[in-house]
Design a protein around this motif. Structure first.
Motif, mmCIF file in Angstrom:
data_model
loop_
_atom_site.group_PDB
_atom_site.id
_atom_site.type_symbol
_atom_site.label_atom_id
_atom_site.label_comp_id
_atom_site.label_asym_id
_atom_site.label_seq_id
_atom_site.Cartn_x
_atom_site.Cartn_y
_atom_site.Cartn_z
ATOM 1 N N VAL A 11 0.838 -1.199 0.000
ATOM 2 C CA VAL A 11 0.000 0.000 0.000
ATOM 3 C C VAL A 11 0.880 1.259 0.000
ATOM 4 C CG1 VAL A 11 -0.212 0.145 2.525
ATOM 5 C CG2 VAL A 11 -2.019 1.058 1.080
ATOM 6 N N SER A 12 0.383 2.322 -0.627
ATOM 7 C CA SER A 12 1.134 3.574 -0.638
ATOM 8 C C SER A 12 0.176 4.755 -0.596
ATOM 9 C CB SER A 12 2.024 3.666 -1.879
ATOM 10 O OG SER A 12 1.230 3.702 -3.042
ATOM 11 N N SER A 13 0.734 5.903 -0.253
ATOM 12 C CA SER A 13 -0.033 7.135 -0.195
ATOM 13 C C SER A 13 0.867 8.281 -0.632
ATOM 14 C CB SER A 13 -0.519 7.371 1.243
ATOM 15 O OG SER A 13 -1.137 8.636 1.353
ATOM 16 N N ALA A 14 0.345 9.122 -1.539
ATOM 17 C CA ALA A 14 1.086 10.291 -2.001
ATOM 18 C C ALA A 14 0.578 11.516 -1.248
ATOM 19 C CB ALA A 14 0.909 10.482 -3.507
ATOM 20 N N VAL A 17 4.763 14.150 1.669
ATOM 21 C CA VAL A 17 5.763 13.087 1.784
ATOM 22 C C VAL A 17 5.046 11.805 1.363
ATOM 23 C CG1 VAL A 17 7.063 11.685 3.445
ATOM 24 C CG2 VAL A 17 7.190 14.174 3.567
ATOM 25 N N ASP A 18 5.692 10.992 0.559
ATOM 26 C CA ASP A 18 5.098 9.738 0.111
ATOM 27 C C ASP A 18 5.393 8.634 1.118
ATOM 28 O OD1 ASP A 18 4.179 10.992 -2.181
ATOM 29 O OD2 ASP A 18 5.929 10.414 -3.362
ATOM 30 N N VAL A 19 4.398 7.799 1.371
ATOM 31 C CA VAL A 19 4.497 6.690 2.319
ATOM 32 C C VAL A 19 4.200 5.412 1.543
ATOM 33 C CG1 VAL A 19 3.570 5.661 4.432
ATOM 34 C CG2 VAL A 19 3.677 8.164 4.197
ATOM 35 N N PHE A 110 8.100 0.340 6.120
ATOM 36 C CA PHE A 110 7.641 1.447 5.293
ATOM 37 C C PHE A 110 8.808 2.331 4.902
ATOM 38 C CE2 PHE A 110 4.182 0.349 8.138
ATOM 39 C CZ PHE A 110 3.084 0.288 7.292
ATOM 40 N N THR A 111 8.700 2.977 3.753
ATOM 41 C CA THR A 111 9.618 4.066 3.422
ATOM 42 C C THR A 111 8.798 5.335 3.297
ATOM 43 O OG1 THR A 111 9.477 3.639 1.044
ATOM 44 C CG2 THR A 111 11.344 2.675 2.209
ATOM 45 N N LEU A 112 9.390 6.410 3.764
ATOM 46 C CA LEU A 112 8.832 7.744 3.627
ATOM 47 C C LEU A 112 9.822 8.514 2.771
ATOM 48 C CD1 LEU A 112 8.020 6.556 6.507
ATOM 49 C CD2 LEU A 112 7.369 8.886 7.034
ATOM 50 N N THR A 113 9.343 9.150 1.714
ATOM 51 C CA THR A 113 10.245 9.890 0.838
ATOM 52 C C THR A 113 9.690 11.276 0.552
ATOM 53 O OG1 THR A 113 9.211 8.875 -1.104
ATOM 54 C CG2 THR A 113 11.234 7.862 -0.305
ATOM 55 N N GLU A 156 14.816 10.288 2.781
ATOM 56 C CA GLU A 156 14.111 9.017 2.929
ATOM 57 C C GLU A 156 14.327 8.447 4.329
ATOM 58 O OE1 GLU A 156 13.808 5.763 -0.211
ATOM 59 O OE2 GLU A 156 15.277 4.925 1.194
ATOM 60 N N ILE A 157 13.261 7.954 4.901
ATOM 61 C CA ILE A 157 13.305 7.266 6.196
ATOM 62 C C ILE A 157 12.704 5.881 5.998
ATOM 63 C CG2 ILE A 157 12.299 7.185 8.525
ATOM 64 C CD1 ILE A 157 12.530 10.239 8.596
ATOM 65 N N THR A 158 13.352 4.866 6.547
ATOM 66 C CA THR A 158 12.802 3.520 6.590
ATOM 67 C C THR A 158 12.305 3.296 8.011
ATOM 68 O OG1 THR A 158 14.283 2.739 4.865
ATOM 69 C CG2 THR A 158 13.293 1.064 6.284
ATOM 70 N N LEU A 159 11.108 2.764 8.140
ATOM 71 C CA LEU A 159 10.455 2.613 9.432
ATOM 72 C C LEU A 159 9.923 1.191 9.561
ATOM 73 C CD1 LEU A 159 8.377 5.226 11.153
ATOM 74 C CD2 LEU A 159 7.297 3.007 10.834
ATOM 75 N N VAL A 160 10.162 0.575 10.716
ATOM 76 C CA VAL A 160 9.758 -0.807 10.982
ATOM 77 C C VAL A 160 8.807 -0.832 12.170
ATOM 78 C CG1 VAL A 160 10.571 -3.125 11.600
ATOM 79 C CG2 VAL A 160 12.003 -1.637 10.177
#
Length: 184
Positions: A11-14, A17-19, A110-113, A156-160
């Protein structure tokens, strides 16, 4: 062939910041005395990076090791390599007091960009994101749930998070990153 699916199936969301949930990722928890040379050597052989410092994360070619606590590392490997890496670590550590467990299916990643990734995480976590350095992992909270994250790129952040709270985490991130919600 595995029939495993990621928690939210990409799943993604624009927003500003994109998730994006990045799909299946292999993660291994290694617990033990991290000051032992035998453990450091086994980590290097398994994932190709040196033992990280406190709150550190070392990544190279999609593999890595992240410091999670004084006696715990999170090791990252290619999805198809997890079982072999666990076996390799268990063999290398032998009777050394340690625990090696594949925790991949218990996590969502997740990545946030975007230019304002720090702002989005600052809305949800008690971390000073203005000074949060690359090469550091933070194990903390994302609103009401445990999370760990690191700067995986300039913007970019990677989140777990635990898989059981993946939808909650995605909804939080999507709301915090929605256009019109910019703080500064």
């Amino acid at each position: 062939m595995s029939n495993a699916v990621s928690a939210l199936q990409g799943v993604s969301s624009a927003g500003y910041v994109d998730v994006r949930e990045i799909g299946l990722q292999r993660m291994i928890t290694l617990r033990g005395d991290l000051s032992m040379a035998k453990i450091a050597k086994a980590v290097k052989a398994a994932v190709g990076v040196d033992m990280p410092a406190q709150r550190g994360i070392n990544l190279k070619d999609g593999k890595g090791a992240a410091w999670m606590s004084p006696d715990e590392l999170l090791l990252m490997v290619a999805y198809e390599d997890a079982a072999a890496t666990v076996a390799k670590l268990q063999k290398a550590l032998g009777t050394t007091h340690s625990l090696v467990v594949n925790v991949s299916d218990a996590r969502a990643v997740f990545t946030l960009t975007g230019e304002r990734v720090r702002e989005v995480v600052a809305k949800l976590s008690p971390v000073d994101m203005d000074t949060f350095p690359t090469g550091e992992i933070r194990r903390t909270r994302l609103a009401q749930v445990p999370a760990a994250f690191w700067m995986s790129g300039k913007d970019e952040i990677t989140l777990v998070v635990f898989r059981s709270v993946a939808q909650y985490a995605f909804d939080l991130l999507k709301t915090a990153a929605a256009k019109g919600g910019e703080v500064w």
